[in-house]
Design a protein around this motif. Structure first.
Motif, PDB file in Angstrom:
ATOM      1  N   HIS A  12       0.859  -1.198   0.000  1.00  0.00           N
ATOM      2  CA  HIS A  12       0.000   0.000   0.000  1.00  0.00           C
ATOM      3  C   HIS A  12       0.889   1.240   0.000  1.00  0.00           C
ATOM      4  O   HIS A  12       1.891   1.310   0.715  1.00  0.00           O
ATOM      5  CB  HIS A  12      -0.895   0.010   1.244  1.00  0.00           C
ATOM      6  CG  HIS A  12      -1.835   1.182   1.283  1.00  0.00           C
ATOM      7  ND1 HIS A  12      -3.064   1.176   0.667  1.00  0.00           N
ATOM      8  CD2 HIS A  12      -1.699   2.401   1.859  1.00  0.00           C
ATOM      9  CE1 HIS A  12      -3.657   2.342   0.870  1.00  0.00           C
ATOM     10  NE2 HIS A  12      -2.849   3.099   1.588  1.00  0.00           N
ATOM     11  N   ILE A  13       0.531   2.195  -0.832  1.00  0.00           N
ATOM     12  CA  ILE A  13       1.225   3.483  -0.868  1.00  0.00           C
ATOM     13  C   ILE A  13       0.178   4.586  -0.955  1.00  0.00           C
ATOM     14  O   ILE A  13      -1.013   4.335  -1.156  1.00  0.00           O
ATOM     15  CB  ILE A  13       2.190   3.588  -2.067  1.00  0.00           C
ATOM     16  CG1 ILE A  13       1.410   3.538  -3.387  1.00  0.00           C
ATOM     17  CG2 ILE A  13       3.258   2.518  -2.025  1.00  0.00           C
ATOM     18  CD1 ILE A  13       2.260   3.836  -4.609  1.00  0.00           C
ATOM     19  N   SER A  14       0.623   5.823  -0.803  1.00  0.00           N
ATOM     20  CA  SER A  14      -0.280   6.964  -0.939  1.00  0.00           C
ATOM     21  C   SER A  14      -0.325   7.374  -2.410  1.00  0.00           C
ATOM     22  O   SER A  14       0.712   7.649  -3.021  1.00  0.00           O
ATOM     23  CB  SER A  14       0.221   8.135  -0.081  1.00  0.00           C
ATOM     24  OG  SER A  14      -0.600   9.265  -0.253  1.00  0.00           O
ATOM     25  N   VAL A  15      -1.518   7.368  -2.986  1.00  0.00           N
ATOM     26  CA  VAL A  15      -1.688   7.676  -4.408  1.00  0.00           C
ATOM     27  C   VAL A  15      -2.621   8.866  -4.564  1.00  0.00           C
ATOM     28  O   VAL A  15      -3.698   8.906  -3.955  1.00  0.00           O
ATOM     29  CB  VAL A  15      -2.249   6.458  -5.176  1.00  0.00           C
ATOM     30  CG1 VAL A  15      -2.555   6.842  -6.609  1.00  0.00           C
ATOM     31  CG2 VAL A  15      -1.269   5.303  -5.132  1.00  0.00           C
ATOM     32  N   SER A  16      -2.221   9.825  -5.378  1.00  0.00           N
ATOM     33  CA  SER A  16      -3.066  10.979  -5.708  1.00  0.00           C
ATOM     34  C   SER A  16      -3.079  11.132  -7.222  1.00  0.00           C
ATOM     35  O   SER A  16      -2.019  11.368  -7.821  1.00  0.00           O
ATOM     36  CB  SER A  16      -2.529  12.259  -5.052  1.00  0.00           C
ATOM     37  OG  SER A  16      -2.524  12.138  -3.638  1.00  0.00           O
ATOM     38  N   VAL A  17      -4.239  10.967  -7.818  1.00  0.00           N
ATOM     39  CA  VAL A  17      -4.350  11.059  -9.274  1.00  0.00           C
ATOM     40  C   VAL A  17      -5.383  12.116  -9.652  1.00  0.00           C
ATOM     41  O   VAL A  17      -6.167  12.571  -8.819  1.00  0.00           O
ATOM     42  CB  VAL A  17      -4.744   9.690  -9.882  1.00  0.00           C
ATOM     43  CG1 VAL A  17      -3.630   8.683  -9.693  1.00  0.00           C
ATOM     44  CG2 VAL A  17      -6.041   9.178  -9.274  1.00  0.00           C
ATOM     45  N   LEU A  18      -5.367  12.460 -10.916  1.00  0.00           N
ATOM     46  CA  LEU A  18      -6.312  13.448 -11.447  1.00  0.00           C
ATOM     47  C   LEU A  18      -7.686  12.803 -11.605  1.00  0.00           C
ATOM     48  O   LEU A  18      -7.825  11.769 -12.250  1.00  0.00           O
ATOM     49  CB  LEU A  18      -5.804  13.981 -12.791  1.00  0.00           C
ATOM     50  CG  LEU A  18      -6.721  14.929 -13.559  1.00  0.00           C
ATOM     51  CD1 LEU A  18      -6.981  16.205 -12.756  1.00  0.00           C
ATOM     52  CD2 LEU A  18      -6.109  15.262 -14.921  1.00  0.00           C
ATOM     53  N   LEU A  19      -8.719  13.431 -11.013  1.00  0.00           N
ATOM     54  CA  LEU A  19     -10.089  12.912 -11.086  1.00  0.00           C
ATOM     55  C   LEU A  19     -10.966  13.912 -11.847  1.00  0.00           C
ATOM     56  O   LEU A  19     -10.690  15.117 -11.872  1.00  0.00           O
ATOM     57  CB  LEU A  19     -10.647  12.683  -9.687  1.00  0.00           C
ATOM     58  CG  LEU A  19      -9.855  11.695  -8.802  1.00  0.00           C
ATOM     59  CD1 LEU A  19     -10.463  11.633  -7.413  1.00  0.00           C
ATOM     60  CD2 LEU A  19      -9.819  10.323  -9.436  1.00  0.00           C
ATOM     61  N   GLY A  38      -4.474   3.207  -3.403  1.00  0.00           N
ATOM     62  CA  GLY A  38      -3.098   2.876  -3.030  1.00  0.00           C
ATOM     63  C   GLY A  38      -2.831   1.405  -2.807  1.00  0.00           C
ATOM     64  O   GLY A  38      -1.776   1.049  -2.285  1.00  0.00           O
ATOM     65  N   ASN A  39      -3.759   0.525  -3.191  1.00  0.00           N
ATOM     66  CA  ASN A  39      -3.564  -0.911  -3.028  1.00  0.00           C
ATOM     67  C   ASN A  39      -2.855  -1.489  -4.252  1.00  0.00           C
ATOM     68  O   ASN A  39      -3.172  -1.137  -5.393  1.00  0.00           O
ATOM     69  CB  ASN A  39      -4.914  -1.617  -2.833  1.00  0.00           C
ATOM     70  CG  ASN A  39      -5.625  -1.139  -1.579  1.00  0.00           C
ATOM     71  OD1 ASN A  39      -4.999  -0.942  -0.540  1.00  0.00           O
ATOM     72  ND2 ASN A  39      -6.930  -0.919  -1.672  1.00  0.00           N
ATOM     73  N   ALA A  40      -1.907  -2.391  -4.017  1.00  0.00           N
ATOM     74  CA  ALA A  40      -1.074  -2.929  -5.089  1.00  0.00           C
ATOM     75  C   ALA A  40      -1.821  -3.947  -5.936  1.00  0.00           C
ATOM     76  O   ALA A  40      -2.598  -4.760  -5.418  1.00  0.00           O
ATOM     77  CB  ALA A  40       0.185  -3.563  -4.496  1.00  0.00           C
TER      78      ALA A  40
END
Length: 530
Positions: free
Chosen positions: A256-263, A300-302
């Motif tokens: 798991h990581i912190s993910v921020s994407v364009l929505l 953020g789940n792999a």
């Protein structure tokens, strides 16, 4: 009496100078001169101070010979130096014959473009690091010599060696120290090609060692992990084994990581003018962020895809896209993505539409960077999502109809020269067309969490008899006082699943003008392949 004793003549000791008695009475009564010197002379000799004795060098014990330390004519040291000189000359002669030996063994080294002579770099290292082989000391465990010259020339018990089948001792191969890299038997630099007499060609591209033989081509592993008999012969089995083992070691991948994407926001045809914006199809797949090592969901789940699926993706550039198996195949795509490293990944592809690595660059530069990478690497399981410039509202409607008629989900439009914002932004809009239908309420489902004391969802039945639940769209007032059983409600949904249930149903309200449910007329999907 003392005077008389002192003046008394001494007798000659019968042992003469060989006498070992040193007591005073014996020396007073006898003299020990072989030539008959008187006692007076002997007394004078005794009175003279003895000169300081010059320290003799400590003898060094050797086999049958006693040699003083520091002696210039040390036979063992001379013999060792002579042996080393002879062995080094032999090694150097072997090095100078390297090119001839390689040709006789059936392979030559060539350079892409003009030909060049083989490299003698490794051979020079061999001469530089040369050490003479030791012979077995004939005294073996009974040897008591400890000087460095002897220990450097002869082997003794306790040194690392083993015995062959005949019982003769032989030296072990030097072991690789921790952290020390093995050297290849024959070097294969980048852009080098090795051609065997049988016609097979070895090449190297970074960490990938390839061969033109079928044994190498038919392997399913990642190219870094492949090997064949020609690579083993040329590089050496130990080096090739270490190379393949290192390639198979998996780097640590966080779950798991912190993910921020364009929505995206929803498109409003009354408020938004699409002319000049970039149009692409909205893919009904699983959103996936590539960080250079692994896929991650928006949360953020792999997603653990096989190595052969991701081997062509960049390691120094992040990507934003969808794992997509085709229109109308959302459920099967989810099933594949949720199963780590399964073979069914061959049924889907990674559709890339942006790169967060260049978030400060305008959209046009970002998609050009992705295009350049795809044209160079030509990834097998990744696809670049094409974008079309919108010229009119009619063009947008026609393209939307085209996608929907073929089972697509809708369209995405993106503002020109926009930056990549890691949040929901008005620079990215989604256009979807929903179906409207009516269903009858047959029950109420208990809520969870903050809605545990009110209605969580309506249990409904379609006109065809299919049952489903709808919870989206219910207000707090609706949950406290939900539509009664037998009521007809209107809902919207995106499409029907394979089982025939509405996907993403949303409650719109109660229909007071209807007494029976009515299903939506699903548009016929056009198959371009038929």
């Amino acid at each position: 009496m003392a005077t008389a004793a002192a003046g008394k003549a001494k007798q000659k000791c019968k042992y003469g100078s060989k006498c070992y008695r040193k007591n005073k009475l014996h020396l007073d009564d006898y003299h020990h001169s072989d030539d008959g010197d008187t006692d007076t002379e002997m007394d004078e000799v005794k009175k003279e101070p003895k000169p300081a004795a010059t320290p003799k060098p400590k003898p060094r014990l050797v086999h049958g010979v006693s040699v003083a330390d520091g002696a210039e004519d040390d036979p063992w040291k001379t013999r060792l130096q002579k042996r080393k000189s002879e062995e080094e000359s032999a090694a150097l002669a072997e090095v100078m014959c390297l090119k001839k030996r390689k040709t006789e063994e059936g392979f030559v080294v060539t350079k892409a473009g003009p030909s060049r002579a083989p490299s003698f770099k490794k051979a020079k290292k061999k001469v530089k690091k040369f050490k003479a082989k030791k012979e077995k000391c004939k005294y073996w465990s009974k040897c008591y010599r400890k000087e460095k010259a002897h220990l450097a020339e002869f082997r003794h018990p306790g040194e690392k060696e083993n015995e062959d089948e005949d019982g003769d001792e032989k030296m072990e191969e030097p072991r690789k120290k921790r952290g020390q890299e093995l050297e290849a038997l024959n070097e294969l630099d980048e852009d080098d090609r090795v051609e065997f007499s049988t016609g097979y060609m070895l090449e190297r591209d970074g960490d990938i060692y390839s061969c033109s033989c079928n044994e190498w081509k038919n392997q399913t592993e990642n190219e870094k992990q492949r090997t064949c008999k020609h690579l083993k012969e040329y590089l050496g089995e130990e080096f090739d084994k270490a190379r393949v083992t290192k390639a198979k070691k998996k780097a640590y991948v966080a779950q798991h990581i912190s993910v921020s994407v364009l929505l995206a926001h929803k498109y409003d045809e009354k408020a938004n003018d699409p002319v000049g914006w970039w149009i692409s199809e909205k893919l009904d797949g699983v959103r996936a962020f590539w960080n250079g090592r692994c896929f991650y969901s928006r949360l953020g789940n792999a997603f653990y895809a096989p190595a052969w699926f991701t081997k062509d993706l960049p390691q120094n550039m992040t990507l934003d896209g969808e794992l997509f198996g085709g229109r109308g195949l959302f459920q099967s795509t989810v099933s594949i993505v949720k199963t780590a490293e399964c073979d069914n990944y061959k049924k889907i592809k990674y559709h890339v539409f942006d790169t967060p690595s260049l978030e400060a660059k305008p959209f046009e530069e970002r998609i050009q960077a992705i295009k350049d990478y795809f044209e160079e690497k030509k990834p097998k399981y990744a696809v670049f999502v094409e974008h079309t410039k919108c010229t009119s509202k009619k063009q947008l409607d026609d393209q939307l109809k085209y996608v929907l008629d073929r089972g697509g989900e809708g369209l995405m439009i993106r503002k020109p020269k926009s930056k990549y914002e890691r949040t929901r932004s008005t620079t990215l809009l989604k256009i979807k067309k929903f179906y409207d239908a009516e269903a009858i309420v047959i029950g109420h489902e208990k809520g969870k969490g903050k809605n545990q004391f009110v209605c969580g969802a309506l249990r409904c039945k379609m006109a065809c008899g299919m049952e489903f639940s709808v919870g989206s769209g219910l207000t707090d007032k609706d949950r406290r006082n939900p539509p009664k059983k037998g009521s007809i409600i209107t809902y919207k949904f995106q499409e029907l699943s394979k089982s025939g249930k509405p996907r993403f149903p949303t409650y719109l309200g109660i229909r007071i003008d209807m007494t029976e449910p009515k299903d939506a007329e699903i548009r016929e999907v056009i198959d371009d392949d038929s």
